[in-house]
Motif scaffolding. Structure first.
Motif, mmCIF file in Angstrom:
data_model
loop_
_atom_site.group_PDB
_atom_site.id
_atom_site.type_symbol
_atom_site.label_atom_id
_atom_site.label_comp_id
_atom_site.label_asym_id
_atom_site.label_seq_id
_atom_site.Cartn_x
_atom_site.Cartn_y
_atom_site.Cartn_z
ATOM 1 N N MET A 87 0.878 -1.072 0.029
ATOM 2 C CA MET A 87 0.313 -0.233 0.062
ATOM 3 C C MET A 87 0.196 1.560 0.031
ATOM 4 O O MET A 87 0.173 2.003 -0.240
ATOM 5 C CB MET A 87 -0.903 0.261 0.940
ATOM 6 C CG MET A 87 -1.809 -0.915 1.155
ATOM 7 S SD MET A 87 -3.567 -1.359 2.501
ATOM 8 C CE MET A 87 -3.738 0.753 2.692
ATOM 9 N N SER A 88 1.656 1.359 0.587
ATOM 10 C CA SER A 88 2.712 2.083 0.946
ATOM 11 C C SER A 88 3.204 2.405 -0.501
ATOM 12 O O SER A 88 4.025 4.133 -0.843
ATOM 13 C CB SER A 88 3.995 2.601 2.409
ATOM 14 O OG SER A 88 3.191 2.074 3.018
ATOM 15 N N MET A 89 3.888 1.888 -1.117
ATOM 16 C CA MET A 89 4.230 0.901 -2.181
ATOM 17 C C MET A 89 4.112 2.568 -3.691
ATOM 18 O O MET A 89 4.762 3.197 -4.515
ATOM 19 C CB MET A 89 4.387 0.234 -3.034
ATOM 20 C CG MET A 89 5.739 0.057 -4.410
ATOM 21 S SD MET A 89 5.744 -1.867 -4.399
ATOM 22 C CE MET A 89 7.037 -1.420 -5.513
ATOM 23 N N GLY A 90 2.991 2.360 -3.767
ATOM 24 C CA GLY A 90 1.355 3.376 -3.903
ATOM 25 C C GLY A 90 1.464 4.422 -4.268
ATOM 26 O O GLY A 90 -0.378 4.827 -4.032
ATOM 27 N N SER A 91 0.867 4.982 -2.603
ATOM 28 C CA SER A 91 0.822 5.696 -1.795
ATOM 29 C C SER A 91 0.896 7.124 -2.485
ATOM 30 O O SER A 91 -0.116 8.039 -2.731
ATOM 31 C CB SER A 91 1.244 6.049 0.133
ATOM 32 O OG SER A 91 2.810 6.259 -0.292
ATOM 33 N N ILE A 92 1.824 7.578 -3.345
ATOM 34 C CA ILE A 92 2.157 8.816 -4.069
ATOM 35 C C ILE A 92 1.482 8.761 -4.987
ATOM 36 O O ILE A 92 1.318 9.914 -5.185
ATOM 37 C CB ILE A 92 3.738 9.376 -4.365
ATOM 38 C CG1 ILE A 92 4.247 9.488 -2.719
ATOM 39 C CG2 ILE A 92 4.091 10.281 -4.748
ATOM 40 C CD1 ILE A 92 4.153 10.206 -1.939
ATOM 41 N N LEU A 111 2.992 7.320 5.403
ATOM 42 C CA LEU A 111 3.323 6.338 6.669
ATOM 43 C C LEU A 111 1.400 6.103 7.052
ATOM 44 O O LEU A 111 0.977 5.356 7.808
ATOM 45 C CB LEU A 111 2.887 8.002 8.008
ATOM 46 C CG LEU A 111 2.798 7.537 9.648
ATOM 47 C CD1 LEU A 111 4.331 6.525 9.733
ATOM 48 C CD2 LEU A 111 3.325 9.219 9.751
ATOM 49 N N SER A 112 0.529 6.787 6.899
ATOM 50 C CA SER A 112 -0.614 6.644 6.564
ATOM 51 C C SER A 112 -1.602 5.193 6.653
ATOM 52 O O SER A 112 -2.015 4.030 7.073
ATOM 53 C CB SER A 112 -1.903 7.755 5.646
ATOM 54 O OG SER A 112 -1.250 7.297 4.713
ATOM 55 N N LYS A 113 -0.572 4.480 5.235
ATOM 56 C CA LYS A 113 -0.706 3.772 4.595
ATOM 57 C C LYS A 113 -0.220 2.437 6.130
ATOM 58 O O LYS A 113 -0.848 1.297 6.202
ATOM 59 C CB LYS A 113 0.163 2.702 3.783
ATOM 60 C CG LYS A 113 -0.434 4.382 2.904
ATOM 61 C CD LYS A 113 -2.270 3.898 1.844
ATOM 62 C CE LYS A 113 -2.432 4.841 1.176
ATOM 63 N NZ LYS A 113 -3.987 4.570 0.730
ATOM 64 N N THR A 114 1.002 2.588 6.132
ATOM 65 C CA THR A 114 1.377 1.924 7.086
ATOM 66 C C THR A 114 0.325 1.366 8.551
ATOM 67 O O THR A 114 0.316 0.780 8.532
ATOM 68 C CB THR A 114 2.467 1.743 7.669
ATOM 69 O OG1 THR A 114 3.440 2.184 6.523
ATOM 70 C CG2 THR A 114 3.637 1.170 8.445
ATOM 71 N N GLY A 159 10.271 1.920 7.313
ATOM 72 C CA GLY A 159 11.416 1.940 6.442
ATOM 73 C C GLY A 159 11.399 1.840 4.968
ATOM 74 O O GLY A 159 12.015 2.319 3.878
ATOM 75 N N ILE A 160 11.326 0.629 5.149
ATOM 76 C CA ILE A 160 10.641 -0.098 3.690
ATOM 77 C C ILE A 160 9.636 0.451 2.542
ATOM 78 O O ILE A 160 9.970 0.426 1.860
ATOM 79 C CB ILE A 160 10.467 -1.233 3.564
ATOM 80 C CG1 ILE A 160 11.741 -2.084 4.564
ATOM 81 C CG2 ILE A 160 10.532 -2.393 2.485
ATOM 82 C CD1 ILE A 160 13.270 -2.309 3.521
ATOM 83 N N GLY A 161 8.836 1.093 2.990
ATOM 84 C CA GLY A 161 7.805 1.767 2.141
ATOM 85 C C GLY A 161 7.934 2.764 1.688
ATOM 86 O O GLY A 161 7.627 3.295 0.992
ATOM 87 N N LEU A 162 8.854 3.390 2.553
ATOM 88 C CA LEU A 162 9.600 4.929 2.037
ATOM 89 C C LEU A 162 10.428 4.972 1.224
ATOM 90 O O LEU A 162 10.015 5.413 -0.313
ATOM 91 C CB LEU A 162 9.983 5.202 3.353
ATOM 92 C CG LEU A 162 9.475 6.244 4.413
ATOM 93 C CD1 LEU A 162 10.434 7.107 5.333
ATOM 94 C CD2 LEU A 162 7.915 7.228 4.099
ATOM 95 N N LEU A 163 11.653 3.300 0.798
ATOM 96 C CA LEU A 163 12.134 3.162 0.172
ATOM 97 C C LEU A 163 10.951 3.199 -1.116
ATOM 98 O O LEU A 163 11.812 3.283 -2.703
ATOM 99 C CB LEU A 163 12.965 2.656 0.180
ATOM 100 C CG LEU A 163 14.248 1.760 -0.930
ATOM 101 C CD1 LEU A 163 14.714 2.997 -1.010
ATOM 102 C CD2 LEU A 163 14.827 0.393 -0.260
ATOM 103 N N GLY A 247 15.547 4.260 4.289
ATOM 104 C CA GLY A 247 14.359 4.782 4.206
ATOM 105 C C GLY A 247 14.249 6.541 3.595
ATOM 106 O O GLY A 247 13.384 7.193 2.963
ATOM 107 N N LEU A 248 14.193 7.008 5.444
ATOM 108 C CA LEU A 248 14.285 8.373 5.291
ATOM 109 C C LEU A 248 15.612 9.530 3.681
ATOM 110 O O LEU A 248 14.423 10.272 3.756
ATOM 111 C CB LEU A 248 14.132 8.362 7.119
ATOM 112 C CG LEU A 248 13.665 7.776 7.410
ATOM 113 C CD1 LEU A 248 13.313 8.251 9.496
ATOM 114 C CD2 LEU A 248 12.135 9.651 7.410
ATOM 115 N N THR A 249 15.885 9.031 4.324
ATOM 116 C CA THR A 249 17.456 9.019 3.281
ATOM 117 C C THR A 249 16.472 9.241 2.318
ATOM 118 O O THR A 249 16.713 10.390 1.705
ATOM 119 C CB THR A 249 18.768 8.631 3.839
ATOM 120 O OG1 THR A 249 19.074 8.696 4.852
ATOM 121 C CG2 THR A 249 19.830 10.218 2.908
ATOM 122 N N VAL A 250 16.487 8.477 1.044
ATOM 123 C CA VAL A 250 16.295 8.435 -0.162
ATOM 124 C C VAL A 250 15.048 9.040 -0.399
ATOM 125 O O VAL A 250 14.473 10.283 -1.357
ATOM 126 C CB VAL A 250 16.187 6.586 -0.579
ATOM 127 C CG1 VAL A 250 15.399 6.494 -1.951
ATOM 128 C CG2 VAL A 250 17.433 6.215 -0.378
#
Length: 262
Positions: A87-92, A111-114, A159-163, A247-250
């Protein structure tokens, strides 16, 4: 960099109302027009446990004491990771219209998806306690520590979701490749088989799988009634720190480019 990230995430307090709305929306959409609604969060792991117990206890006969509890512990961990990261992957991408209209800290989307998946995970824990009752498994005091591995898992998955969110925004093919990866990861996570049943070569691969350690910690608390060792805690924390740092850095460095791709 640390000061910039602190300032960046300090805005989360300001937009907490939006975060709550997004979480509520995700859960409403998930169970829209469903007669049972949130009950599916409990029924789904129960049904999966019933099927897997029938198949693997009967056909493959793995020597696993209390297989239903063994399986449901692994399934809860993996299902949350799969759902939250997917879900995080396609959130943007899925919220492109909203992001183009008003300013919103973009990290709120993954974050909301997680967090919405984390809410469902707590509902699913009801299934675990039901199975404990049905199988007459002794309730250990270590059950009180169940939130610990779940919190480790939450921050690791975020973190993985952000990446993944960045990868999917820039490269749409990542959405399809991740489906293949997550299937392979499922078989490399000891959910329905004991790690002793696999060859040494596969064991070495499994030992590099972070989910293995989250599952192991949960099983120790639920099945064994023992406290996880300091080493196990340090391994889990290390994976969390690496996941969040990368994740946060990328995400932070690439968020300004999102509008070129959505």
């Amino acid at each position: 960099m640390i000061n910039s990230l602190y300032t960046y995430f300090r805005g989360l307090v300001k937009y907490r109302w939006l975060l709550r709305q997004l979480i509520a929306r995700d859960n409403k959409v998930k169970y829209k027009r469903s007669l049972l609604g949130y009950a599916w969060s409990i029924l789904n792991p129960l049904l999966m446990m019933s099927v897997m117990t029938a198949v693997f206890s009967g056909m493959f006969r793995f020597d696993i004491p209390n297989f239903p509890i063994y399986f449901i512990c692994g399934n809860l961990i993996f299902s949350f990771f799969q759902e939250s990261t997917t879900m995080s992957m396609g959130s943007i991408i899925s919220n492109a219209g909203l992001l183009k209209k008003v300013y919103i800290p973009k990290y709120i989307m993954p974050l909301s998806k997680t967090m919405s998946s984390f809410v469902n995970l707590w509902y699913s824990l009801v299934a675990l306690f039901l199975i404990l009752i049905v199988t007459r498994t002794r309730f250990q005091w270590t059950l009180l520590l169940i939130p610990l591995p779940l919190l480790y898992l939450f921050f690791f998955s975020f973190g993985i979701g952000l990446l993944l969110c960045v990868l999917a925004t820039f490269f749409r093919d990542a959405l399809y490749l991740y489906n293949v990866f997550i299937t392979a990861l499922m078989y490399l996570t000891p959910i329905f088989y004991p790690i002793s049943a696999v060859p040494d070569v596969i064991k070495k691969i499994i030992y590099w799988n972070p989910l293995y350690y989250f599952v192991l910690m949960l099983r120790q608390l639920v099945l064994d009634g023992t406290l996880p060792t300091l080493k196990l805690h340090l391994v889990c924390i290390s994976f969390v720190v690496i996941s969040l740092t990368v994740g946060l850095t990328v995400f932070y460095k690439n968020q300004t480019k999102f509008f070129l791709y959505i």
